[in-house]
Design an enzyme around this catalytic site. Structure first.
Site, PDB file in Angstrom:
ATOM      1  N   HIS A 178       0.819  -1.207   0.000  1.00  0.00           N
ATOM      2  CA  HIS A 178       0.000   0.000   0.000  1.00  0.00           C
ATOM      3  C   HIS A 178       0.856   1.261   0.000  1.00  0.00           C
ATOM      4  CE1 HIS A 178      -2.952   3.097   1.176  1.00  0.00           C
ATOM      5  NE2 HIS A 178      -3.764   2.339   0.461  1.00  0.00           N
TER       6      HIS A 178
ATOM      7  N   HIS B 253     -14.644   5.601  -1.746  1.00  0.00           N
ATOM      8  CA  HIS B 253     -14.726   4.330  -1.031  1.00  0.00           C
ATOM      9  C   HIS B 253     -15.891   4.340  -0.061  1.00  0.00           C
ATOM     10  CE1 HIS B 253     -11.954   5.526   2.577  1.00  0.00           C
ATOM     11  NE2 HIS B 253     -13.203   5.481   2.999  1.00  0.00           N
TER      12      HIS B 253
END
Length: 346
Positions: free
Chosen positions: A290, A314
């Site tokens: 990430h 999201h």
């Protein structure tokens, strides 16, 4: 500047935010706003799993779920996406959203029987559904004008919100985080019901759907995203798909959204099940996969500045044990939450 937490869900904090009250985020972001009377939402994933070319049975199953969605009590919004999993099976997942629990419950009982109650030739079907209280849920959008996922059933969008662009912002946007650590409790269990397999997960299971939309980008920006950002994102998504169990990710799907005619659109999203919000946070903040995604995204956005047309969003839910439903028929043992049961049993 607004709080991401709506006023009617604000409560005196016993757990503090990661940033001071005068924090100013470096760029704007927005959240979905539901009608105050909406106490719960539903997000339900109906999957078809097959190998090779799309068979007649898979095609008919997709048509059937479309008919069920269009029927009495069906969802306010739904979309469809495709991905190939770690076992090489194609999965086509239709994701549906409701903001009326009574309507969903009436619709779901017969729809469930139609979807996982009877085997279909050569294909698997599954249902993964959450019905969280809105205090257990948050959204975030980089721009206005095109709601995705659960935000499509919201009343509208907020103004610019404070709780973003720092590690911990995701948790701070969840109203329950004001007073609750949302720690996981228990382990997933497998329940056999004839040919159907159900998974009883545990308290505070975490779901994230994190999407990208490059349909508005022009040639140079599209090339920059597809050449420099998307491959790094895919690498991270593949890591979670193949090796995520070791860091608390039960299952991950990197999906390509399909248009109404079944063709791939210029939208994608990652959808994953996590043991806890804390496990998701640890991956986001410190895992090398990430860190690379974040670095590629920051380089992209710093290069383009305000002219960037890429849309990001999201939705994150931390669900109580009684807000979850997982059921699988003729799916391979690493499908969705079946992978969580497999690793616990091992």
């Amino acid at each position: 500047m607004e709080s991401a937490i709506p006023a009617h869900l604000e409560t005196p904090r016993t757990r503090h935010k990661r940033v001071p009250d005068d924090y100013q985020p470096p760029y704007p972001s927005f959240v979905a706003r539901y009608k105050p009377g909406v106490s719960r939402v539903v997000m339900a994933y109906f999957g078809v799993q097959h190998r090779g070319a799309l068979s007649a049975a898979a095609t008919e199953a997709l048509a059937e779920i479309g008919r069920l969605f269009a029927g009495e009590g069906g969802p306010t919004h739904w979309d469809r996406a495709h991905y190939v999993d770690q076992a090489g099976h194609a999965n086509i997942v239709s994701v549906a959203y409701w903001d009326d629990i009574a309507r969903f419950d009436t619709w779901f009982a017969p729809a469930r029987e139609a979807w996982t109650g009877e085997s279909r030739d050569g294909i698997g079907t599954f249902i993964e559904a959450l019905r969280p209280a809105v205090a257990r849920h948050e959204t975030l959008f980089s721009s206005l004008g095109r709601p995705e996922g659960v935000a499509a059933i919201a009343e509208g969008m907020s103004g610019e919100v404070q709780e973003h662009a720092y590690w911990g912002g995701m948790r701070d946007r969840i109203p329950l985080s004001q007073t609750d650590p949302m720690s996981p409790g228990g382990n997933p269990e497998l329940i056999r019901d004839g040919a159907r397999l159900r998974v009883k997960a545990h308290d505070n299971l975490c779901l994230i759907r994190s999407g990208q939309d490059w349909s508005d980008t022009e040639a140079s920006e599209r090339k920059l995203y597809l050449d420099d950002v998307e491959p790094v994102l895919r690498e991270g998504m593949d890591f979670l798909r193949d090796d995520g169990l070791g860091i608390g990710c039960y299952a991950n799907r990197y999906m390509r959204v399909l248009s109404a005619d079944g063709k791939a659109s210029e939208k994608s999203y990652g959808q994953s099940w996590w043991r806890s919000l804390a496990a998701l946070e640890r991956w986001a903040e410190s895992h090398p996969t990430h860190v690379k995604i974040f670095g590629a995204a920051m380089k992209y956005l710093s290069t383009l500045g305000p002219s960037a047309k890429l849309r990001l969003y999201h939705e994150v839910t931390v669900a109580a044990a009684d807000e979850q439903f997982f059921e699988y028929l003729n799916c391979h043992p690493k499908t969705g939450m079946l992978a969580a049961v497999e690793t616990v049993a091992a």
